[in-house]
Design an enzyme around this catalytic site. Structure first.
Site, PDB file in Angstrom:
ATOM      1  N   GLU A   1       0.307   5.641  12.420  1.00  0.00           N
ATOM      2  CA  GLU A   1      -0.268   4.322  12.693  1.00  0.00           C
ATOM      3  C   GLU A   1       0.346   3.732  13.953  1.00  0.00           C
ATOM      4  O   GLU A   1      -0.345   3.205  14.810  1.00  0.00           O
ATOM      5  CB  GLU A   1      -0.004   3.387  11.514  1.00  0.00           C
ATOM      6  CG  GLU A   1      -0.531   1.969  11.765  1.00  0.00           C
ATOM      7  CD  GLU A   1      -0.184   1.002  10.632  1.00  0.00           C
ATOM      8  OE1 GLU A   1       0.916   1.114  10.068  1.00  0.00           O
ATOM      9  OE2 GLU A   1      -1.012   0.123  10.342  1.00  0.00           O
TER      10      GLU A   1
ATOM     11  N   GLN B   1      -6.523   1.058   3.722  1.00  0.00           N
ATOM     12  CA  GLN B   1      -5.141   1.391   3.436  1.00  0.00           C
ATOM     13  C   GLN B   1      -4.556   0.386   2.452  1.00  0.00           C
ATOM     14  O   GLN B   1      -4.578  -0.820   2.727  1.00  0.00           O
ATOM     15  CB  GLN B   1      -4.464   1.326   4.812  1.00  0.00           C
ATOM     16  CG  GLN B   1      -3.083   1.757   4.982  1.00  0.00           C
ATOM     17  CD  GLN B   1      -2.196   0.575   5.237  1.00  0.00           C
ATOM     18  OE1 GLN B   1      -1.783  -0.086   4.302  1.00  0.00           O
ATOM     19  NE2 GLN B   1      -1.883   0.291   6.482  1.00  0.00           N
TER      20      GLN B   1
ATOM     21  N   SER C   1       0.583  -2.749   1.674  1.00  0.00           N
ATOM     22  CA  SER C   1       1.302  -4.024   1.541  1.00  0.00           C
ATOM     23  C   SER C   1       0.885  -4.786   0.300  1.00  0.00           C
ATOM     24  O   SER C   1      -0.250  -4.690  -0.154  1.00  0.00           O
ATOM     25  CB  SER C   1       1.041  -4.911   2.750  1.00  0.00           C
ATOM     26  OG  SER C   1       1.595  -4.343   3.886  1.00  0.00           O
TER      27      SER C   1
ATOM     28  N   SER D   1      -7.338  -4.289   5.831  1.00  0.00           N
ATOM     29  CA  SER D   1      -8.423  -4.345   6.811  1.00  0.00           C
ATOM     30  C   SER D   1      -9.574  -3.490   6.339  1.00  0.00           C
ATOM     31  O   SER D   1      -9.376  -2.354   5.916  1.00  0.00           O
ATOM     32  CB  SER D   1      -7.970  -3.805   8.168  1.00  0.00           C
ATOM     33  OG  SER D   1      -6.772  -4.406   8.534  1.00  0.00           O
TER      34      SER D   1
ATOM     35  N   GLU E   1      10.345  -6.630  14.295  1.00  0.00           N
ATOM     36  CA  GLU E   1      11.742  -6.568  13.838  1.00  0.00           C
ATOM     37  C   GLU E   1      12.037  -5.231  13.170  1.00  0.00           C
ATOM     38  O   GLU E   1      13.076  -4.608  13.414  1.00  0.00           O
ATOM     39  CB  GLU E   1      12.024  -7.719  12.858  1.00  0.00           C
ATOM     40  CG  GLU E   1      12.103  -9.097  13.510  1.00  0.00           C
ATOM     41  CD  GLU E   1      10.768  -9.602  14.035  1.00  0.00           C
ATOM     42  OE1 GLU E   1       9.704  -9.177  13.531  1.00  0.00           O
ATOM     43  OE2 GLU E   1      10.778 -10.419  14.983  1.00  0.00           O
TER      44      GLU E   1
END
Lengths: 364, 390
Positions: free
Chosen positions: B227, B109, B112, B144, B360
């Site tokens: 996810e 994936q 980020s 990952s 958060e």
């Protein structure tokens, strides 16, 4: 088994909620607790006559609904949401379960209709994991003497059910001194019950700890209702209340606390449903199932006690000064939450029981 | 044909009669082809178009046969597959789903970036159209399994002149394409399960685009929701998973017990149990067709519980807690909490509240989408991406 609510349960919930919305709004409860009779016995009779809540646990052959702990739990959720001052937990859950265990029939019929109300004469703080203190004794002549403190529902009971040793006695309330003491929970006050040479009648044998454990597993559902009301009410408040030119609920510091509270309540619902579902199993479970039921009740009661109290305390804080006022009904919920934390075993007592049930032994 | 439990059982019996589970790959391929991979997917794509809850019947009937590798292929199964199913073209679905499910092609994936984590929509990896192709340049991070991935799901910026959420497009990235450079990123645990991925002049055909140009954020939402549901999956058995491990330590090491540790263990045991029950309740809701909002919260509880439990496990071991199983640098295939020591579990669990949406961000999602609380005032909403302060 299922952790969801069935359609029948949702219908029952809707009927109870509608009636409570009509007859048991926060203002009405506030007004009532300052009067001489905090219990709303008219509401109680309507709940019993129109919806049949009093006889839910009573088999149909004795005039009840023959329902299970699952339906009882739904009613408790709604009564908790309204901090409704009615003797459902004390008469229709604890006393009724004691009568069922003792094999009594006639009084069950009376309780099922809601015309007669009973209370189990044990302290609301009694633990299912400890023997009851022996404060009531039977004289040679078969009368009862002694005192039980912190009995809930005694002041509106027609009949007191008194466990002495392994026997359950039936005593008419008019022959007993019942003194309501100023109580932390204004909507479910407790009383000191004094027997002095009071005539009683043995109605069967009883393992009172089983009744208390059953009550504890279901009390979790009442606590779920308390927590839900506090969460919903606080949500509405922080959406409407503006400070620093923004709704208070738009501040991340507040939002994150609300998200955590919601998550606690989501898990409380799962735990309470699980306990109710297992408690609904037949009257004589095998030994293994009995342990499962006990563990599920202990999990639900330890978790829901703390969640209800935490949500209520956070609700007071998030309402600011308003949360400290008498005219806002929030304090009724905080008081109910704090009292039920102690009722039928503290969270710590339930966790101690789990140490044995889950094989997590204490240090030597 | 009515798709009921009986039919599913018959299909499973036919599969078992026709294929030898000893040949793992052939068996998995056959299972896909007869529609027992994920029964709620359409026919021809590993499913039968059956109700989702019948998948449980399949799992029961085919327990003990070779299963898809949910460790190495976690991203493929949990994120890529549902996204391709929802937004892919028929050709894309046919091309990608089967080898994904059998594990012949591993997925990773590419979301980020060093400058875009929780604020994912600010990402700066560019994809510029060149005829039938897109040319991709940028840097991704926390990837990952990129070191053994054949394909990746990729979000890239295709328009810098519109506000950040609107200028994104979603692609399937060919990890074998020239210009894809995967570098290990050694982590707090000592191993490199993650990578940095540098994309330099990577050319991707337009047939690798998933969804419309500029619609990448919406597509990514599907991926991220899937996810979180996957990450939040709690153990099904009471006392299983991480709490089971800690409980075993407790039972086998009476000399380490103290009253304080006992109280904390019991609290966490209760929390693990109520979290497990909430997970079961959520699964029941999903299969009854009542998709509740509880899903977003499950990952949140899982993260804090895992961290508390793994920390307690190290603490209660005393001297042994001062050690560590192995600091040797290695390229792990997947996260295996249970194959390593308590120190590893403690350190790896720190990522649980960061990966797949920080706790958060998840609290914000619960507060805004479940509880309906207002969002914080935004300064970046109507500003073109290129004009945002960086």
């Amino acid at each position: 088994m299922t952790l969801l609510y069935t359609e029948v349960e949702e219908e029952l919930r809707a009927s109870v909620r509608d009636l409570l919305a009509d007859r048991c709004g926060p203002d009405a409860v506030l007004k009532r607790i300052e009067s001489a009779s905090p219990y709303d016995m008219d509401l109680w009779r309507t709940l019993s006559r129109e919806i049949g809540v009093a006889g839910l646990l009573v088999p149909e052959e004795y005039g009840g609904a023959g329902a299970s702990a699952r339906e009882v739990a739904v009613v408790l959720e709604e009564l908790g949401r309204a901090v409704a001052p009615v003797p459902f937990l004390t008469s229709s859950v604890l006393a009724t379960r004691a009568l069922l265990q003792a094999g009594e029939k006639d009084l069950l019929r009376e309780l099922a209709s809601g015309e007669t109300t009973a209370a189990l004469a044990v302290s609301l703080a009694a633990s299912p994991y400890r023997p009851l203190p022996e404060t009531v004794t039977v004289t040679d002549r078969g009368t009862l003497s002694g005192e039980v403190r912190a009995v809930a529902g005694a002041d509106v009971a027609d009949v007191l059910l008194v466990p002495v040793g392994t026997e359950l006695y039936r005593v008419a309330a008019e022959n007993v001194r019942i003194e309501v003491v100023p109580s932390l929970d204004l909507t479910r006050p407790v009383a000191t019950v004094t027997f002095s040479d009071t005539p009683g009648e043995v109605i069967g044998s009883l393992d009172v700890r089983k009744v208390l454990s059953f009550g504890a597993g279901l009390l979790a559902s009442e606590q779920l209702g308390v927590a839900e009301w506090c969460l919903d009410t606080t949500l509405a408040y922080i959406k409407g209340r503006h400070q620093f030119a923004r709704p208070v609920g738009s501040f991340q510091a507040i939002k994150h606390r609300m998200a955590d509270l919601w998550l606690d309540v989501v898990r409380a619902r799962a735990a309470a449903r699980n306990a109710a579902d297992l408690l609904a199993a037949g009257p004589a479970p095998d030994a293994e199932t009995a342990l499962e039921i006990e563990a599920a009740s202990a999990v639900a009661e330890s978790w829901c006690s703390e969640v209800a109290l935490h949500v209520a305390e956070e609700a007071v804080q998030l309402h600011g000064g308003t949360g400290m006022t008498w005219e806002h009904p929030l304090h009724l919920y905080l008081k109910r939450a704090k009292s039920t934390e102690i009722a039928l075993g503290t969270p710590g007592a339930h966790r101690d029981a789990l140490a044995v049930l889950a094989d997590l032994p204490a240090p030597a | 044909m009515a798709l009921d439990e009986e039919t599913i059982r018959e299909c499973a019996a036919a599969l078992l009669a026709g294929y030898d589970p000893a040949d793992r790959l052939e068996f998995l391929r056959a299972r896909f082809d007869v529609g027992l991979a994920w029964v709620h997917f359409p026919e021809g794509l590993g499913g039968l178009g059956a109700p989702r809850e019948l998948q449980n019947v399949v799992e029961r009937e085919l327990a003990g046969t070779p299963q898809p590798d949910t460790g190495v292929q976690a991203i493929g199964l949990g994120m890529a597959a549902p996204t391709i199913l929802t937004f892919g073209t028929e050709e894309q679905k046919k091309r990608f789903l089967r080898p994904l499910w059998t594990g012949e092609e591993i997925w990773c994936q590419l979301f980020s970036e060093p400058g875009a984590g929780s604020d994912l929509a600010t990402l700066g990896t560019r994809a510029v159209r060149d005829g039938d192709e897109w040319v991709v340049d940028g840097q991704k991070v926390w990837t990952s399994g990129a070191h053994h991935a054949r394909w990746a799901i990729l979000v890239a910026r295709t328009d810098v002149d519109v506000p950040k959420h609107r200028g994104l497009t979603y692609f399937v990235c060919d990890m074998h394409a020239p210009g894809v450079d995967v570098r290990p990123l050694r982590q707090i645990t000592g191993e490199a399960e993650f990578n940095e991925v540098f994309l330099t002049g990577v050319r991707l055909g337009d047939d690798l685009r998933l969804g419309e140009v500029g619609d990448g954020w919406r597509v990514a939402q599907t991926t991220l929701m899937n996810e979180r549901v996957a990450i939040g999956g709690a153990p099904v058995r009471r006392g299983g998973g991480m709490i089971g491990l800690v409980a075993d330590t407790w039972r086998s090491r009476p000399e380490l017990r103290t009253h304080d540790l006992h109280q904390r263990l019991l609290r966490l045991w209760v929390e693990a149990e109520v979290t497990r029950l909430a997970g079961s309740r959520l699964r029941e809701q999903l299969s009854a067709g009542q998709p509740g909002p509880e899903g977003s919260g499950m990952k949140l509880s899982f993260a804090s519980l895992n961290q508390a439990l793994s920390g307690l496990d190290v603490e209660l071991r005393g001297e042994e807690g001062l050690g560590y199983d192995d600091w040797t640098f290695r390229r792990s295939d997947s996260v295996d909490f249970f194959g390593r020591g308590p120190g590893y579990r403690y350190l790896r669990a720190k990522g649980n509240s960061i990966e797949g949406g920080t706790s958060e961000i998840l609290r914000n999602i619960v507060a805004e989408r479940v509880l309906g609380l207002p969002s914080e005032p935004r300064v970046d909403k109507d500003v073109p991406w290129k004009d945002l302060p960086r």
